[in-house]
Design an enzyme around this catalytic site. Structure first.
Site, short mmCIF file in Angstrom:
data_model
loop_
_atom_site.label_atom_id
_atom_site.label_comp_id
_atom_site.label_asym_id
_atom_site.label_seq_id
_atom_site.Cartn_x
_atom_site.Cartn_y
_atom_site.Cartn_z
N ASP A 134 42.95 27.36 37.86
CA ASP A 134 41.61 27.85 37.54
C ASP A 134 40.54 27.57 38.60
OD1 ASP A 134 39.57 29.05 35.96
OD2 ASP A 134 38.98 27.08 35.24
N CYS A 243 37.47 40.72 23.50
CA CYS A 243 38.37 41.66 24.19
C CYS A 243 39.84 41.27 24.03
CB CYS A 243 37.99 41.80 25.65
SG CYS A 243 38.21 40.29 26.62
#
Length: 376
Positions: A134, A243
């Site tokens: 990340d 989403c």
């Protein structure tokens, strides 16, 4: 041992330490990604949290000069919580996104990556490795896509056939020339659900996100939330899953695999009012182990105040008045003022007029005026 045997053994080892998916790709530059990132930069669509040097993000050899291949891994996380508490009038709750359930995924993924590196060091003399998750320079999704972990969906998430898009990603660069895995073909088809339902229109085109409009990004900012997004945030304290929850590829993917990602319902869906008065020490003790705490308590408190506005929760008025009158942070005072106006309780006008007389900060004064305007 030849590279083929080594690769087969590594795959077996990765599964034994709780890696749900592993893939391999070369250390070749990510040319197409480089163009996409330049475009994102020109359009002002970046969040500002990512590595700013596009060359470092797309050229693995700049990070490990002898790199031959990249090992990509994925860990699945749960999409549903058992015994989720229900908020009700007087006891409203906020929500942390699924990627912030259980222990901080940076810790969990990094542990696996370190074990893989140690395994390689044990089995291969003079091996070179560099791992990241990340916050590293490489784009995890681009690596995962090229290594056959999944395809990048229209919502910009990696979608795997096995676990949907509910996966954490990480990678290890190495000077071992592993055989690349075949990438997975895009299977979004004609579906545009994620684009259609995005609360802020942040998904501007399939696979293109304007981070500046994305609720997941906005919940992590520390300043005043722009007016146009305040009603859209709902009761989200950190992140946004819209989403992902509408994606047909996530249907039925519960992913109850790793105990470390099982959420504590009182942390993943906490009561809002206690968040307004929580001390730094209490915040660290309760939320310090989840990824959603990385920016500290201020953004979470600001979002909790906005969530109370969303619910028009009159029982929170004493807390909000207290924040408006006594908190030393302008963002918290101002957001409280706006929320008081939004809730519109009987004493709201009197409280805001009084604050107008004593407040010195320009931005807070503007928020008090907005609160008064909401009362009209």
């Amino acid at each position: 041992m030849n590279v083929t045997q080594l690769q087969a053994q590594l795959i077996e080892y990765a599964q034994s330490i709780g890696v749900d998916k592993i893939g391999f790709t070369t250390a070749a530059p990510f040319h197409e990604l480089k163009n996409r990132l330049r475009r994102q930069q020109q359009l002002g669509f970046q969040s500002g949290f990512e590595e700013s040097d596009i060359e470092l993000r797309t050229e693995p050899l700049r990070l490990l000069d002898e790199a031959e291949s990249i090992i990509a891994i994925a860990l699945a996380y749960p999409s549903r919580m058992e015994n989720a508490p229900q908020g009700k009038k007087g006891e409203r709750r906020g929500i942390f996104c699924r990627a912030s359930w259980g222990i901080d995924y940076h810790t969990a993924v990094r542990e696996r990556l370190q074990l893989i590196e140690a395994w390689l060091i044990e089995h291969v003399p003079n091996v070179k490795t560099k791992s990241m998750v990340d916050t590293g320079e490489l784009v995890d999704r681009a690596v995962a896509e090229r290594a056959g972990i999944g395809w990048v969906g229209k919502n910009c998430s990696i979608i795997t056939p096995e676990f949907g898009s509910y996966v954490y990603l990480g990678e290890v660069m190495t000077n071992i020339p592993f055989a690349p895995t075949t990438p997975i073909e895009d299977d979004c088809g004609d579906c545009n659900l994620c684009i259609d339902v995005c609360p802020t229109g942040a998904i501007v085109a399939p696979g293109q996100l304007n981070s500046q409009r994305c609720i997941a990004f906005l919940t992590q900012t520390k300043g005043f939330l722009p007016d146009e997004f305040r009603a859209k945030i709902g009761n989200r304290l950190y992140g946004c899953d819209t989403c992902q929850t509408v994606c047909p590829k996530n249907k039925g993917k519960l992913n109850w695999i790793h105990d470390e990602f099982t959420p504590d319902p009182e942390i993943a869906k906490p009561l809002l009012r206690p968040l307004l008065t929580i001390s730094n020490k209490e915040f660290k003790a309760k939320f310090g182990h989840v990824s959603g705490s990385w920016r500290g308590k201020k953004p979470i408190q600001r979002n909790a105040i906005l969530a109370l506005a969303h619910f028009k929760e009159e029982s929170a008025m004493p807390d909000l008045i207290d924040l408006l009158q006594k908190d030393d942070r302008p963002v918290i005072r101002g957001t409280a003022a706006w929320t008081i106006g939004k809730i519109g309780a009987a004493n709201a006008e009197k409280v805001l007029m009084k604050a107008l007389e004593v407040e010195k900060d320009e931005e807070v004064l503007a928020e008090i005026q907005k609160g008064l305007a909401l009362l009209q």
